[in-house]
Design an enzyme around this catalytic site. Structure first.
Site, PDB file in Angstrom:
ATOM      1  N   THR A 103      26.854 -35.853 -10.600  1.00 46.57           N
ATOM      2  CA  THR A 103      27.310 -36.499 -12.084  1.00 46.57           C
ATOM      3  C   THR A 103      27.521 -36.416 -12.889  1.00 46.57           C
ATOM      4  OG1 THR A 103      24.637 -37.698 -10.027  1.00 46.57           O
ATOM      5  CG2 THR A 103      25.677 -38.332 -12.877  1.00 46.57           C
ATOM      6  N   ASP A 113      29.900 -33.357  -4.603  1.00 54.09           N
ATOM      7  CA  ASP A 113      28.428 -34.283  -4.473  1.00 54.09           C
ATOM      8  C   ASP A 113      27.180 -33.094  -4.708  1.00 54.09           C
ATOM      9  OD1 ASP A 113      26.744 -37.329  -4.773  1.00 54.09           O
ATOM     10  OD2 ASP A 113      26.362 -35.578  -3.876  1.00 54.09           O
ATOM     11  N   SER A 114      26.174 -32.481  -4.640  1.00 53.92           N
ATOM     12  CA  SER A 114      25.709 -32.041  -4.451  1.00 53.92           C
ATOM     13  C   SER A 114      25.638 -31.745  -3.170  1.00 53.92           C
ATOM     14  CB  SER A 114      25.064 -30.435  -5.461  1.00 53.92           C
ATOM     15  OG  SER A 114      23.553 -31.201  -5.811  1.00 53.92           O
ATOM     16  N   SER A 115      25.393 -32.969  -2.740  1.00 52.40           N
ATOM     17  CA  SER A 115      24.622 -33.261  -1.088  1.00 52.40           C
ATOM     18  C   SER A 115      25.402 -32.818  -0.271  1.00 52.40           C
ATOM     19  CB  SER A 115      25.237 -35.045  -1.351  1.00 52.40           C
ATOM     20  OG  SER A 115      23.986 -35.450  -1.574  1.00 52.40           O
ATOM     21  N   THR A 155      22.354 -32.603  -9.121  1.00 53.49           N
ATOM     22  CA  THR A 155      21.111 -31.901  -9.420  1.00 53.49           C
ATOM     23  C   THR A 155      20.446 -32.234  -7.412  1.00 53.49           C
ATOM     24  OG1 THR A 155      21.018 -35.105  -9.837  1.00 53.49           O
ATOM     25  CG2 THR A 155      21.080 -33.475 -11.119  1.00 53.49           C
ATOM     26  N   ASP A 156      20.839 -32.999  -6.704  1.00 52.84           N
ATOM     27  CA  ASP A 156      20.464 -33.523  -5.622  1.00 52.84           C
ATOM     28  C   ASP A 156      20.104 -31.885  -4.927  1.00 52.84           C
ATOM     29  OD1 ASP A 156      20.456 -35.918  -5.678  1.00 52.84           O
ATOM     30  OD2 ASP A 156      22.175 -36.591  -4.408  1.00 52.84           O
ATOM     31  N   THR A 215       3.032 -25.359   1.956  1.00 48.70           N
ATOM     32  CA  THR A 215       2.135 -26.859   1.656  1.00 48.70           C
ATOM     33  C   THR A 215       3.021 -27.208   1.924  1.00 48.70           C
ATOM     34  OG1 THR A 215       0.490 -28.077   0.514  1.00 48.70           O
ATOM     35  CG2 THR A 215       1.801 -26.115  -0.806  1.00 48.70           C
ATOM     36  N   GLN A 216       2.837 -29.096   0.957  1.00 51.72           N
ATOM     37  CA  GLN A 216       3.374 -30.285   1.341  1.00 51.72           C
ATOM     38  C   GLN A 216       2.700 -30.783  -0.264  1.00 51.72           C
ATOM     39  OE1 GLN A 216       2.874 -33.231   4.596  1.00 51.72           O
ATOM     40  NE2 GLN A 216       3.434 -32.121   6.175  1.00 51.72           N
TER      41      GLN A 216
HETATM   42  N1  ASP Z   1      24.678 -36.823  -5.906  1.00 56.44           N
HETATM   43  C1  ASP Z   1      24.418 -36.331  -7.286  1.00 56.44           C
HETATM   44  C2  ASP Z   1      24.449 -34.839  -7.035  1.00 56.44           C
HETATM   45  O1  ASP Z   1      24.061 -34.145  -7.199  1.00 56.44           O
HETATM   46  C3  ASP Z   1      23.282 -36.498  -7.749  1.00 56.44           C
HETATM   47  C4  ASP Z   1      23.506 -35.685  -9.355  1.00 56.44           C
HETATM   48  O2  ASP Z   1      24.109 -34.872  -9.828  1.00 56.44           O
HETATM   49  O3  ASP Z   1      22.311 -36.081 -10.015  1.00 56.44           O
HETATM   50  O4  ASP Z   1      25.946 -33.756  -7.016  1.00 56.44           O
END
Ligand code: ASP
Length: 345
Positions: free
Chosen positions: A17, A61-63, A93-94, A280-281
């Site tokens: 992001t 995108d980190s996904s 961040t993901d 652990t969860q």
């Molecule tokens: N979907 C974004 C990613 O992980 C979210 C982010 O960066 O905050 O690339």
């Protein structure tokens, strides 16, 4: 930006992001290139040292992060290691906690900071958190002790004013600026008017010499235990021919159902020589398989404790250890050791 000596930092841009802009056609956020990020942060011109950048192609995108990105990051840091005092990795961040965890194991004998950061709001937006995250991450990557050694020779995440050990983090918020938490280990530093380093909890630079390990074995599954879970699901995941290790996300202190069918499948998986790790969860606290009968049974069958580690960290640790050795008993032994401060032991 405060700095005593001239330092050099390499900013590695992978995406996320922080570097996204709204696409006028479909209104979704899409990545833009690094030079535009720097245009948004004129403050970076005040950095007293040398600042270079490297942009991955494609920026993602980190996904879409895959272990091959970790291998590419580790290789890049190895190749540029002698040229810089520290590294900042801009990342979505993901999956940032997964990447920081994996890198913490792959970069061995680290004597320099590797700081992951990103943002919840794109850097071009008026209320963005990206500027502060980037500026402080660079300052931390450049920070040195009076003797010239790095202040933080670790793989970390800097986010929302806190510097956290990377392999202790998890993303806990999809909306607010404090997106990451390190539930079982204190922050390594906090940024206010100055950056306050918590020196006693920061790792010492390693004396063994820097080396990079890029061989990963990714044959790992994650099974989150829940009421109503069926024998078919458990069997498919635990006994699958392609699975060498399974992370069992259990209840509380490491407890799982005591039903015979469940324990029979766990037993069969252990007898097949598979590696089963108990995590652990709960966000905070540790696995202790000696407290309840349901946990103790897992231990007797051969399930290994993940202690107070995050799932993200155990995943990276398994990929790393299994990439080193085909011997599952050796991997199980090393899982019980703290390799990079990822468990409290
Ligand atoms: N979907 C974004 C990613 O992980 C979210 C982010 O960066 O905050 O690339």
């Amino acid at each position: 930006m405060e700095q005593k000596e001239r330092s050099s930092v390499l900013i590695i841009y992978t995406g996320g992001t922080i570097g996204m802009k709204e696409d006028p056609v479909d209104q979704t956020l899409k990545p833009f290139d690094f030079s535009q990020i720097m245009d948004e942060v004129p403050e970076m011109a005040k950095f007293a040292g040398r600042l270079d950048s490297y942009t991955f192609d494609p920026i993602i995108d980190s996904s879409d992060v895959e272990p091959r990105l970790w291998q590419a990051l580790a290789t890049l840091i190895r190749d540029r290691y002698d040229d810089y005092d520290g590294f900042v990795i801009l990342h979505g961040t993901d999956t940032m906690s997964f990447s920081a965890s994996a890198l913490s194991f792959m970069l061995n004998g680290l004597t320099k900071p590797v700081i992951f950061t990103g943002s919840q709001l794109p850097i071009g937006r008026p209320r963005t958190d990206g500027k502060e995250n980037l500026i402080s991450a660079v300052e931390i990557a450049a920070a040195k002790k009076p003797d010239g050694s790095a202040m933080v020779p670790e793989v970390c995440i800097y986010f929302g004013s806190k510097l956290l050990r990377g392999n202790r983090t998890t993303k806990i918020n999809s909306e607010y600026f404090n997106a990451f938490r390190s539930p079982n280990y204190p922050p390594l530093a906090e940024a206010g008017i100055t950056i306050r380093y918590n020196l006693p909890v920061i790792a010492q630079p390693s004396a063994e010499g820097f080396s990079v390990h890029t061989e990963l074995d990714t044959r790992v599954s994650i099974l989150k235990i829940h009421p109503g879970i069926t024998p078919q699901v458990v069997r498919n995941i635990l006994l699958g021919a392609e699975t060498r290790a399974v992370i069992l996300e259990t209840y509380g202190a490491g407890n799982a159902p005591s039903a015979f069918w469940f324990l029979d499948i766990v037993n069969e998986a252990c007898q097949m020589g598979k590696i089963l790790v108990n995590v652990t969860q709960c966000l905070q606290g540790t696995v202790n398989m000696d407290i309840y009968a349901t946990g103790k049974r897992l231990k007797e069958l051969g399930v290994v404790s993940g202690y107070d580690a995050t799932t993200e960290s155990i995943l990276g640790k398994l990929f790393f250890l299994m990439g080193i050795s085909k011997d599952n008993d050796w991997v199980k032994k090393r899982l019980c050791e703290s390799l990079k401060g990822e468990i409290s032991k």
